[in-house]
Write a protein that holds these residues in place. Sequence first.
Motif, PDB file in Angstrom:
ATOM      1  N   LYS A  90     -52.453 -24.517   5.820  1.00 42.53           N
ATOM      2  CA  LYS A  90     -53.451 -24.950   6.426  1.00 42.53           C
ATOM      3  C   LYS A  90     -53.222 -25.644   7.714  1.00 42.53           C
ATOM      4  O   LYS A  90     -52.283 -26.540   7.536  1.00 42.53           O
ATOM      5  N   SER A  92     -52.717 -28.424  10.026  1.00 45.31           N
ATOM      6  CA  SER A  92     -53.056 -29.866   9.607  1.00 45.31           C
ATOM      7  C   SER A  92     -52.585 -30.901  10.631  1.00 45.31           C
ATOM      8  O   SER A  92     -52.386 -31.987  10.103  1.00 45.31           O
ATOM      9  N   TYR A  94     -54.134 -33.250  13.910  1.00 48.67           N
ATOM     10  CA  TYR A  94     -55.428 -33.814  13.875  1.00 48.67           C
ATOM     11  C   TYR A  94     -56.252 -33.221  15.170  1.00 48.67           C
ATOM     12  O   TYR A  94     -55.641 -33.265  16.294  1.00 48.67           O
TER      13      TYR A  94
ATOM     14  N   ARG B 204     -62.917 -36.669   4.950  1.00 47.64           N
ATOM     15  CA  ARG B 204     -62.810 -35.649   6.239  1.00 47.64           C
ATOM     16  C   ARG B 204     -61.355 -35.202   6.054  1.00 47.64           C
ATOM     17  O   ARG B 204     -61.182 -34.027   6.196  1.00 47.64           O
ATOM     18  N   GLU B 205     -60.488 -36.188   5.925  1.00 46.49           N
ATOM     19  CA  GLU B 205     -59.050 -35.905   6.024  1.00 46.49           C
ATOM     20  C   GLU B 205     -58.724 -35.064   4.864  1.00 46.49           C
ATOM     21  O   GLU B 205     -57.633 -33.953   4.891  1.00 46.49           O
ATOM     22  N   LYS B 206     -59.276 -35.175   3.693  1.00 46.71           N
ATOM     23  CA  LYS B 206     -58.861 -34.397   2.382  1.00 46.71           C
ATOM     24  C   LYS B 206     -59.664 -32.745   2.688  1.00 46.71           C
ATOM     25  O   LYS B 206     -58.803 -32.106   2.459  1.00 46.71           O
ATOM     26  N   GLU B 207     -60.845 -32.911   3.307  1.00 45.71           N
ATOM     27  CA  GLU B 207     -61.202 -31.328   3.536  1.00 45.71           C
ATOM     28  C   GLU B 207     -60.442 -30.690   4.537  1.00 45.71           C
ATOM     29  O   GLU B 207     -60.430 -29.665   4.536  1.00 45.71           O
ATOM     30  N   LEU B 208     -60.313 -31.308   5.705  1.00 50.29           N
ATOM     31  CA  LEU B 208     -59.493 -30.684   6.951  1.00 50.29           C
ATOM     32  C   LEU B 208     -57.906 -30.328   6.326  1.00 50.29           C
ATOM     33  O   LEU B 208     -57.278 -29.688   6.930  1.00 50.29           O
ATOM     34  N   GLY B 209     -57.556 -30.956   5.244  1.00 51.34           N
ATOM     35  CA  GLY B 209     -55.980 -30.757   4.812  1.00 51.34           C
ATOM     36  C   GLY B 209     -55.366 -31.746   5.603  1.00 51.34           C
ATOM     37  O   GLY B 209     -53.971 -31.510   5.352  1.00 51.34           O
ATOM     38  N   THR B 210     -55.535 -32.530   6.335  1.00 50.76           N
ATOM     39  CA  THR B 210     -54.449 -33.510   7.119  1.00 50.76           C
ATOM     40  C   THR B 210     -54.020 -34.457   6.311  1.00 50.76           C
ATOM     41  O   THR B 210     -53.100 -35.019   6.690  1.00 50.76           O
TER      42      THR B 210
END
Lengths: 255, 373
Positions: A90, A92, A94, B204-210
């Motif tokens: 995915k 990742s 920002y 949000r970071e969890k859902e975006l995968g960041t």
Amino acid sequence: MKMENRQPIIRVRNLVKKFGDFVANDNLSFDVQRGEIFGFLGANGAGKTTAIRILCGLSKPTSGEISVAGFDVYHQTDSIKRNIGYMSQKFSLYEDLTVYENIRFYGGIYGMTFREIKTRAVALIEKLGLTRYRDTLIGSLPLGWKQKLAFSVAIFHQPKIVFLDEPTSGVDPVTRRQFWGLIYEAAHNGITVFVTTHYMDEAEYCDRVSIMVDGRIAALDTPAQLIRTYGTANINDVFIKLARNPGLIPAEVQI
Amino acid sequence: MRTILFLLQKEFLQIFRNRMMLPIIFVLPLVQLIILVNAATMEMKNLKIFIVDQDLSVTSRQLVDRFAASPFFRISSRSFSLDEAGEAMERGKTDIILHIPANFEKDLVRENRAEVQFLFNAINGTVAGIGYGYAASITGSYNREIIAKWYQIPKGVIAQQSIEVRPSFWYNPELNYKVFMVPAVLAILVTIIGAFLSGLNIMREKELGTIEQINVTPIRKHQFIIGKLVPFLIIALVELGFGLTIGKILFDIPINGSLFVLFVTAAIYLMTILGLGLLVSTLARTLQQAIFISFFFMIVFMMMSGLFTSVETMPNWAQNINIINPIAYFMKLVRTILLKGSGFRDIYHDIIALVIYGIAMLSLATWRYRKTV
């Protein structure tokens, strides 16, 4: 010195990962040598991502002996993390930070000095041809550029190994070729590359490939040798042959 | 330390790049203060009273006049028929019925006693109870006046004989409900900013995968938590300052205590509530889960905190639950600091409790945050 160079940089023995009753990785054993481009091939759900996450210290194995960059995955994940780069399936980075801000952030948390970050970031952005987009939010860049940038950020702190989990999925053929150019360059600079993919043609860019079928390693060798062994025209056919005839899969793959 | 600085720089860039952020910081407190403070009032004014005066004597009229003159009551209607009044009550047109029977004055003169009847719409028990209190006191004082007049007792003697209650309302002499509400709304504001924004940020970071990219870096758990904690702590404190300014300008709320004490207290409280928010987000897998869990705790904690109903009148078991309710501590502290002017020496008990609570929450959040799944 010579002896040490012969030590594999990734050493995996009898890696097993179970999720409840489901065995995602069934007794994997392999070595990756320093400076190698090691391909991890397999269909979706073959267990590639599970294995790569274990090697990166993102997931704990159920059993097995695994060392990465000389560190144990059970107890020394922090040391492993300092020495690797990772690019997940995915995207990742920002999206609400600019190209430069993303590079600066990751450089910073890997402990690079401000000056190092600055000079190397400028060089990197120039190399990728993104100078005009230095202060553009990443979210507004096309996918191909994002992927190249994500890879460059993953190796920005000059890790010993970089793990790439299906880095080229969804990218057009031209960008894929450019992407592999970046991978070769990294390998040339001494970074070991561990890459998973389900594009069989990409396997031929690798020094060695292992083919995973249903959580097990079905074959492991150089692409040329695999083609010879299975008497096929290309790696794609090797893969299909293995996937259709489980009987061909040896009980123990010679490492 | 350097790592934390890079994390903070990143967080602040992202927070202020989010277009929703400035409205949240500046519009939210304005709206909440203006609406909640003006709407949530416990003062009973203009209770509708239906007069059924079947006596129509001088005495009965004088009694009715007392109600007409009181700011608490407004005469909604008059009639001779009690049935009509009952119907008005059923249709919600009136809150109270005052029934003065015929011969009221005659009975009073002849037998020295007479009766009036009050009927209350007690669907809202509080309204009925407080209305009864006001009505009884108006009737009582009129009664004393009649006694004084009819028995030709010089004015003042009765008053001297009976016990006179003269209240002195400390810390809010005019019993201005807004003075009570503004600090409470400020506490809620700080809480919402703290608990929700920090928690949502991690989700949000969890859902975006960041977060996965963060997890493969050598960032330490406590560095990550501090990186998420500090920005929202600062924003919440700015929010408190802004809300306080609005409260001063719009409602002229007293600021009797020191602002230093207030902000230090708020910072300590925020550690707790941010810790709680971060803990929830490390436990939750999806945004929905996180929002639902936060919402559940928020509602319970807010309702129990003394926002509208005072904690002292709650049953003992409820007051005991408030020992683990961070909002209740802060609600009390904001009010005592602002209205009473309490200093650290007066409130150190609660401060210590919050410090312990905060350390516990942040440690739990740090411990629960998993870089490995």
